[in-house]
Design a protein around this motif. Structure first.
Motif, short mmCIF file in Angstrom:
data_model
loop_
_atom_site.label_atom_id
_atom_site.label_comp_id
_atom_site.label_asym_id
_atom_site.label_seq_id
_atom_site.Cartn_x
_atom_site.Cartn_y
_atom_site.Cartn_z
N GLN A 1 10.05 8.26 -1.60
CA GLN A 1 9.03 7.93 -0.61
C GLN A 1 7.76 7.34 -1.20
O GLN A 1 6.97 6.74 -0.48
N ASN A 2 7.56 7.49 -2.51
CA ASN A 2 6.34 6.98 -3.15
C ASN A 2 6.56 5.62 -3.83
O ASN A 2 5.64 5.10 -4.45
N LEU A 3 7.77 5.09 -3.71
CA LEU A 3 8.11 3.86 -4.41
C LEU A 3 7.24 2.70 -3.92
O LEU A 3 7.07 2.48 -2.72
N GLU A 4 6.69 1.94 -4.89
CA GLU A 4 5.86 0.78 -4.57
C GLU A 4 6.51 -0.52 -5.03
O GLU A 4 6.34 -1.55 -4.37
N ALA B 1 10.52 3.70 2.93
CA ALA B 1 9.60 3.89 1.81
C ALA B 1 8.33 3.11 2.13
O ALA B 1 8.14 1.98 1.69
N SER B 2 7.46 3.73 2.88
CA SER B 2 6.34 3.00 3.50
C SER B 2 5.33 2.45 2.51
O SER B 2 4.49 1.63 2.87
N ASN B 3 5.40 2.89 1.23
CA ASN B 3 4.46 2.39 0.23
C ASN B 3 4.95 1.14 -0.49
O ASN B 3 4.22 0.58 -1.32
N LEU B 4 6.17 0.70 -0.18
CA LEU B 4 6.73 -0.45 -0.90
C LEU B 4 5.86 -1.68 -0.73
O LEU B 4 5.51 -2.08 0.37
N GLN B 5 5.54 -2.31 -1.87
CA GLN B 5 4.76 -3.53 -1.89
C GLN B 5 5.57 -4.72 -2.41
O GLN B 5 5.28 -5.86 -2.05
N TYR B 6 6.56 -4.44 -3.23
CA TYR B 6 7.27 -5.50 -3.97
C TYR B 6 8.76 -5.18 -3.96
O TYR B 6 9.19 -4.14 -4.46
N ILE B 7 9.56 -6.08 -3.37
CA ILE B 7 11.01 -5.93 -3.34
C ILE B 7 11.66 -7.20 -3.87
O ILE B 7 11.42 -8.28 -3.34
N THR C 1 3.93 -7.16 0.01
CA THR C 1 3.33 -8.44 -0.36
C THR C 1 4.35 -9.44 -0.88
O THR C 1 4.14 -10.64 -0.80
N PHE C 2 5.49 -8.94 -1.42
CA PHE C 2 6.47 -9.81 -2.07
C PHE C 2 7.87 -9.39 -1.66
O PHE C 2 8.25 -8.23 -1.82
N LEU C 3 8.64 -10.36 -1.13
CA LEU C 3 10.02 -10.10 -0.75
C LEU C 3 10.89 -11.24 -1.21
O LEU C 3 10.77 -12.37 -0.73
N ASN C 4 11.77 -10.96 -2.18
CA ASN C 4 12.71 -11.97 -2.68
C ASN C 4 14.13 -11.50 -2.44
O ASN C 4 14.59 -10.51 -3.02
#
Length: 292
Positions: free
Chosen positions: A46-49, A69-75, A96-99
């Motif tokens: 749940q803390n994954l960013e 995982a609501s903290n995700l910023q970069y996937i 912010t980033f989705l690839n």
């Protein structure tokens, strides 16, 4: 933080990785990992960013669980063997980033794009090299006003460019080459004044190159080759004085080469071949001192 990137790891990812709820960064990219993306990643971490799993051989569907995982910023799940629909990720308000590029993903009803309009921080969306088809949904115009990079190239997208796309005034890269897009290039393209890279090559665009493209004064690279464009090369291209890559080949452009095209000295590559151009090559071409 756990980074196992750039090794020769193979086999499936153990679900025991999900027994570390304090994990913020998980890097598994550039290996030979196979199997499916574990659904526990979104449900238990749940803390994954930051999540990077690109450059492997993951297959099957992308699980919907990363949305938890609501903290995700970069996937980054690019360069895998993933297929099927793209899950809804609209709950990731910090993304912010989705690839997801270079997989076998499909668009279906483009519902995933509608969900991404909730991601107000999104800056990069890369869906290049998939099996996206149908028309680009008009919700593209409601994506983040911070969006800098939109990559939809090498898919099977049809129809026209939705005019709503030109609401994305912060775009610096718009890449939609190698699709089946048709009709004219809208004159509203001139509204994207921050564009540095514009790639519309390898489509079925017809009509004239809009003169408003000269409003893109920050443009470095312009790729319009392999289309069905007609009419004259607009002299306003001379206003793009930071341009160093210009590709207009394999169209049906006609008339003279405007001397304004050579008003800048930054061009490194210029291709006007396989058109119906007439007249003389302007003497100003001698001023292109950086031409390679």
């Amino acid at each position: 933080m756990l980074s196992l990137s750039n090794n020769y790891l193979s086999g499936h990812v153990s679900t025991k990785l999900c027994n570390m709820p304090s994990l913020i960064y998980l890097g598994l990219d550039q290996n030979n990992l196979t199997g499916r993306v574990p659904s526990c990643i979104g449900n238990m971490l749940q803390n994954l960013e930051l999540l990077t799993m690109s450059g492997n051989k993951f297959e099957g569907l992308i699980p919907s669980s990363p949305a938890n995982a609501s903290n995700l910023q970069y996937i980054d799940l690019g360069h895998n063997l993933l297929k099927g629909r793209i899950p809804s990720l609209g709950s990731l308000c910090n993304l912010t980033f989705l690839n997801l590029g270079n997989n076998f993903l499909q668009a279906e009803d483009w519902e995933f794009l509608v969900s991404l309009t909730n991601c107000a921080q999104l800056k990069t969306l890369d869906l290049d090299g998939n099996a996206l088809n149908g028309n680009i949904h008009i919700s593209v115009g409601n994506l983040s006003r911070s969006l800098v990079c939109l990559i939809l190239g090498n898919n099977q997208i049809v129809g026209t460019i939705p005019l709503e796309m030109f609401n994305l005034r912060s775009l610096q890269m718009l890449a939609m080459g190698q699709n089946l897009l048709s009709d004219v290039i809208p004159s509203l393209i001139g509204n994207l004044g921050h564009l540095i890279v514009l790639n519309l090559s390898g489509n079925k665009f017809s009509g004239q190159i809009p003169s408003t493209i000269g409003n893109l004064s920050r443009l470095n690279k312009l790729y319009l080759h392999n289309n069905e464009l007609t009419g004259n090369i607009p002299a306003t291209l001379g206003n793009c004085n930071q341009l160093y890559m210009l590709e207009l080949s394999f169209n049906s452009l006609e008339g003279p080469i405007p001397s304004e095209l050579f008003s800048g000295t930054t061009l490194i590559s210029l291709d006007l071949s396989n058109n119906y151009l007439t007249g003389s090559i302007p003497l100003q071409i001698g001023g292109l001192i950086q031409l390679l």
